[in-house]
Design a protein around this motif. Structure first.
Motif, PDB file in Angstrom:
ATOM      1  N   SER A  60     -31.566  92.455  13.339  1.00  9.04           N
ATOM      2  CA  SER A  60     -30.568  92.591  14.398  1.00  9.04           C
ATOM      3  C   SER A  60     -30.749  93.934  15.086  1.00  9.04           C
TER       4      SER A  60
ATOM      5  N   ASN B 111     -35.409  87.851  12.474  1.00 10.79           N
ATOM      6  CA  ASN B 111     -35.472  88.498  11.164  1.00 10.79           C
ATOM      7  C   ASN B 111     -34.860  89.902  11.150  1.00 10.79           C
TER       8      ASN B 111
ATOM      9  N   SER C 178     -23.897  94.755   6.853  1.00  9.35           N
ATOM     10  CA  SER C 178     -23.551  93.713   7.822  1.00  9.35           C
ATOM     11  C   SER C 178     -22.063  93.765   8.164  1.00  9.35           C
TER      12      SER C 178
ATOM     13  N   ARG D 237     -20.374  94.359  11.812  1.00 12.43           N
ATOM     14  CA  ARG D 237     -19.447  93.353  12.343  1.00 12.43           C
ATOM     15  C   ARG D 237     -18.165  94.028  12.818  1.00 12.43           C
TER      16      ARG D 237
ATOM     17  N   ASP E  31     -29.220  89.314  17.758  1.00 13.90           N
ATOM     18  CA  ASP E  31     -30.003  88.758  16.659  1.00 13.90           C
ATOM     19  C   ASP E  31     -31.402  88.454  17.170  1.00 13.90           C
ATOM     20  N   HIS E  32     -32.404  89.061  16.547  1.00 16.87           N
ATOM     21  CA  HIS E  32     -33.797  88.843  16.924  1.00 16.87           C
ATOM     22  C   HIS E  32     -34.526  87.992  15.888  1.00 16.87           C
TER      23      HIS E  32
ATOM     24  N   ALA F 150     -23.312  86.514  18.843  1.00 16.02           N
ATOM     25  CA  ALA F 150     -22.609  87.798  18.721  1.00 16.02           C
ATOM     26  C   ALA F 150     -21.780  88.097  19.953  1.00 16.02           C
TER      27      ALA F 150
ATOM     28  N   THR G  36     -32.461  98.999  15.033  1.00 13.60           N
ATOM     29  CA  THR G  36     -32.184  97.988  14.028  1.00 13.60           C
ATOM     30  C   THR G  36     -31.050  98.490  13.143  1.00 13.60           C
ATOM     31  N   CYS G  37     -30.316  97.570  12.584  1.00 13.05           N
ATOM     32  CA  CYS G  37     -29.210  97.948  11.700  1.00 13.05           C
ATOM     33  C   CYS G  37     -29.718  98.715  10.484  1.00 13.05           C
TER      34      CYS G  37
ATOM     35  N   GLN H  69     -24.527  93.710  19.492  1.00 12.95           N
ATOM     36  CA  GLN H  69     -25.507  93.366  18.472  1.00 12.95           C
ATOM     37  C   GLN H  69     -26.243  92.117  18.910  1.00 12.95           C
TER      38      GLN H  69
END
Length: 106
Positions: A79, A77, A58, A62, A74-75, A3, A44-45, A72
């Motif tokens: 974001s 499972n 998403s 973006r 990414d973790h 990201a 979280t999103c 953002q």
């Protein structure tokens, strides 16, 4: 691609792209909610409760990321998203206040 590769640097943030990103009321609501949070808070999103499908959600994040408004991460499972408050204040002073003034507080 990470990201970080998609986020513009502070100096390359473009006002037209930023304004186009917050022209959408759902994205403006996301930024507003992040403005109301403490600086550096990661959400979280999914926590924003946007009334759209996962793929549309998403897309909204973006657009915000590519405009430089959010970072953002990414973790796996999920974001996490944080507001790039310092970058926005430096590049576009007063913008976050205008966005917040446009929407009612919860």
């Amino acid at each position: 691609m990470a990201a970080d590769d998609l986020e513009p640097t502070r100096s390359s943030m473009d006002l037209g792209v930023v304004l186009a990103a917050v022209a959408d009321p759902l994205r403006r609501q996301v930024v507003h909610e992040l403005v109301l949070s403490e600086d550096g808070v990661e959400r979280t999103c999914a926590s924003f409760g946007l009334p759209v499908s996962k793929s549309t959600r998403s897309h909204h994040f973006r657009v915000l990321r590519e405009a430089g408004l959010v970072k953002q991460v990414d973790h796996g499972n999920f974001s996490g998203v944080t507001l790039r408050r310092a970058d926005i204040h430096s590049r576009f002073p007063g913008l976050l206040e205008l966005i917040s003034a446009d929407l009612p507080t919860e």
